[in-house]
Design a protein around this motif. Structure first.
Motif, PDB file in Angstrom:
ATOM      1  N   SER A 174       0.852  -1.203   0.000  1.00  0.00           N
ATOM      2  CA  SER A 174       0.000   0.000   0.000  1.00  0.00           C
ATOM      3  C   SER A 174       0.878   1.240   0.000  1.00  0.00           C
ATOM      4  CB  SER A 174      -0.895   0.009   1.241  1.00  0.00           C
ATOM      5  OG  SER A 174      -1.635  -1.179   1.298  1.00  0.00           O
ATOM      6  N   ASP A 213      -5.273  -2.621  -4.837  1.00  0.00           N
ATOM      7  CA  ASP A 213      -4.389  -2.972  -3.726  1.00  0.00           C
ATOM      8  C   ASP A 213      -5.012  -4.203  -3.060  1.00  0.00           C
ATOM      9  OD1 ASP A 213      -2.484  -2.987  -1.801  1.00  0.00           O
ATOM     10  OD2 ASP A 213      -3.111  -1.148  -0.794  1.00  0.00           O
ATOM     11  N   ALA A 247      -4.806   2.593   3.496  1.00  0.00           N
ATOM     12  CA  ALA A 247      -4.127   2.667   4.785  1.00  0.00           C
ATOM     13  C   ALA A 247      -2.853   1.831   4.784  1.00  0.00           C
ATOM     14  CB  ALA A 247      -5.076   2.170   5.861  1.00  0.00           C
ATOM     15  N   THR A 294      -4.423  -4.044   4.887  1.00  0.00           N
ATOM     16  CA  THR A 294      -5.397  -4.079   3.798  1.00  0.00           C
ATOM     17  C   THR A 294      -6.161  -5.406   3.830  1.00  0.00           C
ATOM     18  OG1 THR A 294      -3.696  -2.912   2.557  1.00  0.00           O
ATOM     19  CG2 THR A 294      -5.586  -3.704   1.310  1.00  0.00           C
TER      20      THR A 294
HETATM   21 MG   LIG Z   1      -1.717  -2.866   2.363  1.00  0.00          MG
END
Ligand SMILES: [Mg+2]
Ligand SMILES: Nc1nc2c(ncn2[C@@H]2O[C@H](COP(=O)(O)OP(=O)(O)OP(=O)(O)O)[C@@H](O)[C@H]2O)c(=O)[nH]1
Length: 718
Positions: free
Chosen positions: A330, A372, A342, A349
């Motif tokens: 991320s 993501d 985040a 995630t």
């Molecule tokens: Mg992540």
């Protein structure tokens, strides 16, 4: 009629009596298929295990069948297949579907695929938990008070039940919908209203989490007691939790008369969701397109938001990132594309998050969808659960992206190779033809060695290995992978000592690498064909996710080498069995053809056949166990350069061979016996027939004699 499948593994067998049998409410009318996942011979099942298991069943349950799972599920042998098929016929199940058990089939025929004995029993405990949660709703679980529908849905998806209890679960859910949640929690309603008024939803969401945590804290102080909310639940109280609840509320529910109903606030929630999704994409915020805890997707709300709407963006490209948990995925995407997912030191995630990124200043590439993903190799999950999840996520990403970035924190390991192999196999089986470019991102590289060919060589070697295994199974990896490349990053942080204090700065050279990758990616996209519209893309993406979940059995193999060896062992045993079969046929034919046939008593000849067949089988069995099979094992290990052969595969082949030899022996003996009976029949009737031709007057008497004899013959046949 329902079929309940129970799976037992090795540990269960050794402690079979200690399993929580009394907790099971046996369904008397169901057919129970007990699959033993174990290195055990059928004889052992019949001699020991059967009685051990049966004594725990309620005596009223009549249809209980015990099998070696691997042999049955992977068996190509017709006899075995027919056995289980006829059994399922009794249970009124169309037989040809068994070996291709699909989700729809399971649903239509009430098959309960409980994963193992413990889950089976645990599921009942979960059902009780489910019921009691509903009774004491929101008393001691604040998360349930705020997110009742999504929390309960998550809990209920974990419950695997027999069809009868499944019904009970459905009823409970309906009751819950009807009675408890006509109105949403005030905070959720306020959040929905704010989202509709507001053009940027980050603030309302942040405020909602804050407000909720403060309320909890105040309540805790007032009640002077520990609130039973785990740290995990607090952490999970992110934007996604709110959105999942909004999704459930906007979708509505089915009432006890199976009529689809909406909640009082369904419309409000739907409006809010549409606005939130539209805003998210406008502000490069993410939306959760796949919630990893559930195979249920919400296509409709995405369609309502994007289809036939100016928000549906046309002509866009997709870049995804996968890789180990907490590897900075991320972080990298946020820095390269300005997305806002985040980042955290711990697992962060979840599922698949999509952010729309506008690119300015490029002639062709205007919109990129960044995906993501939840980190692979989750150590908090059980081994197989994590393994299957990793393969599902990677398969989904490979099926729907132009570019897949694989984040590597140390080096390309065996696990990543196994995941890619199985994913390529899955893509092939599901006939998915997407062909992304793969780029390996090597993180935290030493700036002094960056730019050398070592990493590229490592990746080339990986693909060579994958290609070799895939070729054995006629899988052409060029069909699903366009090109591969590597990109290296130094650490993003530099630590500098200033006045004896250590300070961390952002590394300039990391930024340069991020920028150069961004350029490289956009240039590559410019050469590819874009997707036409987001609403179409999301529809197909969610459909693919459903497909992947329906076909979870694709992921039963740890790696492709297992599959290859399984095929090699199958060819090997087929050859042995064909030879054994023709040899046994020869033994019988030699005796049948011999001169003694008409002179001797056929019972004696049959005994001779029995003895010779049994001798042949015994010798072959010994030879197989002592030399042929161990030799094959060594030769396969050498051929595939393995330290060890997967024991279960080998054991399965062994028992398949032994069982088939047993069946061949019986078959040939029965065939010979039948032939003798035919002989006898003719011997008896021939004189009668002769007489009949000579003496016409006795015609009727003789005819009836023939009839009587024929009847005897038919009875003998039966
Ligand atoms: Mg992540
Ligand atoms: N040493 C080092 N740390 C990094 C790097 N990139 C990110 N981090 C830190 O690693 C931690 C995890 O970063 P994330 O971006 O959340 O990792 P992730 O792979 O998205 O994690 P999950 O989503 O949970 O799988 C954060 O604390 C980052 O600050 C890097 O290149 N090197």
């Amino acid at each position: 009629m329902s079929v309940i499948i129970i799976h037992l593994d090795t540990s269960d067998i050794s402690e079979i009596d200690s399993l929580p049998w009394p907790d099971i409410n046996f369904n008397q009318t169901a057919t129970y298929l007990i699959f033993i996942h174990d290195d055990i011979l059928s004889i052992e099942i019949n001699e020991n295990l059967r009685s051990l298991i049966m004594k725990h069943f309620n005596s009223k349950v009549k249809n209980i069948y015990i099998f070696r799972a691997a042999t049955i599920l992977k068996e190509k042998s017709k006899t075995l297949k027919l056995g289980i098929l006829s059994l399922l016929k009794e249970a009124h199940i169309p037989i040809d579907s068994l070996f291709d058990i699909s989700e729809q089939f399971i649903r239509e025929h009430n098959i309960n695929l409980s994963t193992d004995m413990r889950t089976f029993v645990k599921s009942k405990a979960l059902l009780n938990e489910f019921a009691s949660i509903m009774k004491n709703l929101s008393k001691d679980n604040p998360a349930l008070e705020l997110f009742p529908l999504s929390q309960l849905k998550q809990l209920s998806e974990r419950i695997i039940l027999s069809p009868m209890e499944e019904n009970q679960k459905k009823q409970l859910t309906k009751k819950l919908h009807e009675q408890c949640f006509k109105k949403a929690h005030p905070l959720l309603t306020r959040l929905a209203e704010l989202s509709i008024e507001n053009n940027n939803d980050t603030v309302p969401f942040e405020n909602a989490v804050l407000l909720w945590n403060t309320t909890l804290w105040q309540r805790q102080r007032k009640e002077k007691q520990q609130i039973s909310i785990s740290i995990l639940q607090q952490l999970e109280m992110s934007k996604e939790c709110f959105l999942r609840e909004l999704q459930e509320r906007s979708t509505g529910y089915e009432n006890r008369n199976n009529i689809h109903c909406l909640f009082d606030d369904s419309n409000l929630m739907k409006q809010a969701l549409v606005k939130i999704y539209q805003n998210s994409f406008r502000h490069q915020e993410y939306i959760e397109i796949i919630n990893a805890t559930s195979s249920v997707t919400h296509n409709k709300i995405f369609q309502d938001t994007f289809a036939n709407n100016s928000e549906d963006f046309k002509s866009f490209y997709t870049i995804s990132i996968i890789g180990e948990q907490s590897g900075g995925k991320s972080f990298a995407m946020n820095k390269i594309f300005g997305t806002k997912t985040a980042e955290a030191k711990f697992k962060c995630t979840t599922g698949i998050l999509a952010s729309r990124v506008n690119i300015t200043g490029h002639k062709k590439v205007k919109d990129i969808l960044i995906l993501d993903t939840e980190g692979l190799l989750d150590r908090t999950k059980k081994n197989t659960e994590a393994q299957i999840f990793d393969r599902k996520i990677v398969l989904e990403i490979m099926a729907r992206s132009h570019i897949v970035l694989i984040n590597i924190t140390r080096n390309v390991n065996k696990t990543m190779q196994q995941i890619l192999e199985i994913v390529l196999y899955g893509l092939n089986k599901l006939r998915i033809t997407n062909k992304p470019k793969i780029i390996f991102l090597f993180r935290d590289q030493d700036p002094r060695t960056m730019g050398e060919t070592q990493q590229l060589d490592e990746v080339k070697e990986l693909f060579n290995d994958i290609k070799k295994v895939c070729e054995q199974l006629n899988i052409n990896i060029e069909k699903n992978i366009k090109k591969f490349d590597v990109h290296e990053f130094p650490s993003p942080f530099v630590d500098i000592v200033v006045d004896e204090r250590e300070m961390s700065f952002f590394n300039h050279s990391f930024c340069q690498q991020a920028l150069s990758l961004r350029k490289k990616l956009i240039d590559y996209l410019a050469d590819s064909e874009p997707f036409d519209s987001f609403s179409q893309w999301i529809d197909l993406t969610l459909e693919t996710w459903k497909q992947i979940n329906y076909n979870s059995n694709l992921f039963d193999y740890e790696s492709l080498i297992h599959l290859t060896i399984e095929k090699a062992l199958e060819t090997f045993s087929n050859k042995i069995l064909t030879e054994a079969n023709s040899k046994m046929r020869q033994i019988v034919e030699d005796i049948l053809k011999s001169d003694t046939r008409n002179k001797s008593d056929y019972m004696e000849l049959l005994d001779d056949i029995k003895w010779k067949l049994s001798n042949f089988k015994k010798e072959l069995r010994e030879k197989l166990l002592l030399t042929t099979l161990p030799n094959e094992k060594t030769s396969l290990m050498k051929q595939y350069n393995l330290q060890a052969l997967p024991e279960t595969l080998f054991e399965n082949t062994k028992s398949r061979l032994m069982l088939s030899l047993e069946l061949f022996q019986t078959d040939h003996y029965t065939a010979a016996a039948r032939e003798f009976q035919q002989d006898e029949f003719q011997k008896k009737n021939w004189p009668i027939y002769r007489k009949l031709c000579l003496k016409k007057s006795n015609k009727y008497k003789m005819l009836s004699e023939i009839l009587i004899n024929s009847k005897h013959y038919l009875q003998m046949q039966v």
